[in-house]
Write a protein that holds these residues in place. Structure first.
Motif, short mmCIF file in Angstrom:
data_model
loop_
_atom_site.label_atom_id
_atom_site.label_comp_id
_atom_site.label_asym_id
_atom_site.label_seq_id
_atom_site.Cartn_x
_atom_site.Cartn_y
_atom_site.Cartn_z
N UNK A 299 0.82 -1.20 0.00
CA UNK A 299 0.00 0.00 0.00
C UNK A 299 0.86 1.26 0.00
N UNK A 300 0.29 2.39 -0.49
CA UNK A 300 1.03 3.66 -0.45
C UNK A 300 1.37 4.03 0.99
N UNK A 301 2.40 4.84 1.15
CA UNK A 301 2.82 5.26 2.48
C UNK A 301 1.70 6.05 3.17
N UNK A 302 1.41 5.67 4.40
CA UNK A 302 0.39 6.36 5.19
C UNK A 302 1.08 7.30 6.17
N UNK A 303 0.51 8.50 6.33
CA UNK A 303 1.11 9.50 7.20
C UNK A 303 0.24 9.75 8.42
N UNK A 304 0.89 9.96 9.56
CA UNK A 304 0.16 10.28 10.77
C UNK A 304 -0.38 11.70 10.77
N UNK A 305 0.15 12.58 9.91
CA UNK A 305 -0.31 13.96 9.80
C UNK A 305 -1.16 14.10 8.56
N UNK A 306 -2.36 14.66 8.70
CA UNK A 306 -3.31 14.77 7.60
C UNK A 306 -2.94 15.92 6.66
N UNK A 307 -3.44 15.83 5.44
CA UNK A 307 -3.23 16.90 4.47
C UNK A 307 -2.27 16.50 3.37
N UNK A 308 -2.64 16.85 2.14
CA UNK A 308 -1.82 16.51 0.98
C UNK A 308 -0.44 17.15 1.07
N UNK A 309 -0.36 18.34 1.66
CA UNK A 309 0.93 19.05 1.74
C UNK A 309 1.93 18.32 2.64
#
Length: 582
Positions: A299-309
């Motif tokens: 799966x694509x990398x998931x980030x703990x911080x939201x937002x495309x930026x």
């Protein structure tokens, strides 16, 4: 006007609270001076008996208004190179040397937008590898201890107090020999952070630049292990310059000869400036790939911080942590890059992130940045965006995230904006970007946590008058009405019962409150039990203002976007998460 101010003071409003805070500051100054403290060595500066955490914070706050410190700032503004010279002097007076800082194995990060988030990603990744991390950031949201972290956690009150008096004592002992000078607030905290990290024997320190780069007081660092630059934009123009090219020049000032540096993709003109700066300094500079370009197994990398930026920040963090690990584990190996070029610079390697890196990105938390808190039927969306570019990112995140929440709601949702902006920032431009969010109410307040109860000393700011803060709020309200074609006559008043209004009362969808707590209590209309705590003061508001809140009471849910200032977000979090102030 003086009659009105007198009446508000008598009713215990925000002005009276401010007066009490100033009196409190004078009390702590007197308490400190009466102790006749003298230190006789820079090696052993003990914590004084009876000097508690609040003593330390109130003493620290005196450095906001210290006359000699303010004189220094004015003098150095025209000669910015003096700033680093002065910082080295303060460092030496505190018993530290720039050579000692070489042992902190520093990752140095600057940028206009996203540098704090980049640091948070980087620190979490390296901590996940088992390294003991130090992390220095600014500003703090609730307590000043947040700026200095060990292993991701703000240092404890006892530790802060102990190290604070060590450094303050050394500087106070030597001030008479140096014209009575003491470092200003941020300089002092920077020295304190270096001292803490050295004493606590961290494996590495992630250091976020305060303002700019070239002349920022963190730039006394001589030999960082790696440097990073997040997205550039327009901010702090009085200090850094009024064009993005001038700002890029300042940011590139953290480059060091032979030290690898990375930047996210930038607009063409500031990228050219960074390229030239790197060439002048003999600093190898790479451009980070897009996050989607890193090879991953599933799966694509998931980030703990939201937002495309945040994907740009995450890519920069991967490069910074990867480079640091290479130097730590493979010190003889030269850093490779691909042959692909971006804007005349080589693109950094698209390596495969390790499972620890993947988990580190997913588990990162960074309060007050694209943060969502749900309290019953009230959902708070908090983002400390305070530049046009960061506000664009905030709007994109809020519209996308709020829409997801609204689809799950069982009835009508009321949208409320709670906004404030400080300093020289173009709040009218930021407010214009927020118009498409279609708020039902726009609420404005200064960055004052409470108007009646005694405020947390960590969140005191003595550099701006209350009158100025409230005037700024009224200006913001006027800008919002103009952007929404509601006319240019504000329909607000200071919403304290029986006080004289600033302007004649008019029906409008905008309100100005004297403090954060009163704004939150009106917005939530009793829905959030945390805000109805008996320990919190409730400012009575006029019946007409209570009536205006009918749509909030009738809505199934209330969604509140809090933005424009990290200090505003911090004040809100103090109320929504009481544990953060303990």
């Amino acid at each position: 006007m003086m009659v009105w101010l007198t009446r508000v003071w008598l009713r215990g409003s925000v002005f009276a609270a401010r007066l009490r805070l100033q009196q409190q500051q004078q009390h702590w100054k007197s308490k400190l001076s009466n102790r006749s403290v003298k230190y006789y060595t820079t090696k052993t500066a003990p914590q004084l008996p009876g000097m508690e955490y609040q003593d330390a914070i109130c003493t620290l706050n005196t450095l906001q208004t210290n006359a000699s410190a303010l004189q220094q700032v004015r003098r150095e503004r025209g000669h910015p190179q003096l700033q680093l010279q002065a910082m080295r002097g303060f460092l030496e007076r505190a018993g530290l040397t720039v050579e000692e800082l070489d042992h902190l194995n520093i990752i140095h990060v600057t940028g206009t937008k996203g540098k704090g988030s980049t640091c948070a990603f980087t620190e979490h990744i390296l901590r996940s590898y088992g390294f003991r991390t130090g992390f220095y950031s600014s500003p703090h949201l609730v307590q000043v201890r947040e700026r200095i972290r060990i292993n991701g956690q703000p240092i404890g009150k006892e530790l802060f107090t102990k190290y604070f008096w060590q450094i303050y004592g050394r500087l106070d002992e030597t001030k008479d020999a140096h014209g009575g000078t003491m470092p200003a607030y941020f300089r002092f905290l920077t020295i304190l952070a270096f001292h803490v990290f050295l004493q606590e024997k961290v494996d590495l320190a992630v250091i976020e630049v305060g303002i700019g780069g070239a002349y920022d007081c963190t730039n006394i660092i001589r030999r960082p292990w790696v440097c990073g630059i997040s997205s550039l934009g327009i901010d702090h123009t009085q200090i850094l310059g009024d064009t993005i090219e001038k700002i890029a020049w300042q940011k590139g000032g953290i480059f060091k000869p032979g030290v690898p540096a990375f930047t996210v993709k930038q607009p063409e003109s500031p990228m050219a400036v960074l390229r030239e700066r790197a060439k002048e300094i003999s600093c190898p500079l790479w451009v980070c790939p897009e996050l989607e370009e890193y090879p991953v197994e599933s799966q694509p990398l998931h980030l703990g911080l939201a937002g495309q930026h945040q994907r740009l920040n995450a890519s920069l963090a991967l490069q910074l942590s990867h480079t640091w690990l290479q130097r730590r584990c493979l010190p003889e190996k030269s850093f490779p890059s691909t042959n692909v070029e971006s804007a005349g610079l080589p693109q950094a390697t698209r390596f495969k992130p390790s499972p620890i890196m993947v988990k580190g990105l997913a588990d990162t938390e960074w309060s007050g940045r694209t943060q969502t808190l749900r309290h019953g039927t009230v959902t708070y969306f908090l983002d400390g965006a305070h530049t046009n570019r960061s506000m664009q990112a905030c709007v994109h995140w809020f519209r996308e995230t709020a829409a997801q929440h609204e689809r799950q709601a069982c009835g009508p949702v009321a949208r409320v904006l709670l906004f404030n902006a400080t300093g020289e920032r173009d709040s009218a431009a930021m407010l214009k970007l927020l118009v498409p969010c279609h708020f039902d109410f726009a609420v404005f307040c200064p960055n004052i946590t409470e108007a009646i109860a005694s405020c947390n000393a960590d969140q005191q700011n003595f550099n701006v008058s209350v009158e100025h803060m409230l005037t700024r709020c009224l200006d913001n309200e006027r800008s919002w009405r103009l952007h929404n074609c509601l006319g240019d006559k504000p329909g607000t008043q200071l919403l304290i019962q029986d006080s004289l209004p600033l302007v004649p009362e008019r029906k409008a969808d905008t309100l100005v409150f004297p403090c954060i707590l009163s704004a939150l209590q009106w917005i939530t209309q009793g829905r959030d039990s945390i805000l109805d705590d008996p320990a919190k003061s409730v400012i009575p508001v006029k019946p007409s203002v209570t009536a205006k809140a009918a749509p909030l009471r009738q809505a199934t849910e209330v969604h509140v976007l809090i933005t424009g200032s990290l200090h505003l977000v911090g004040g809100v979090l103090k109320h929504l998460d009481p544990s953060s102030a303990k």
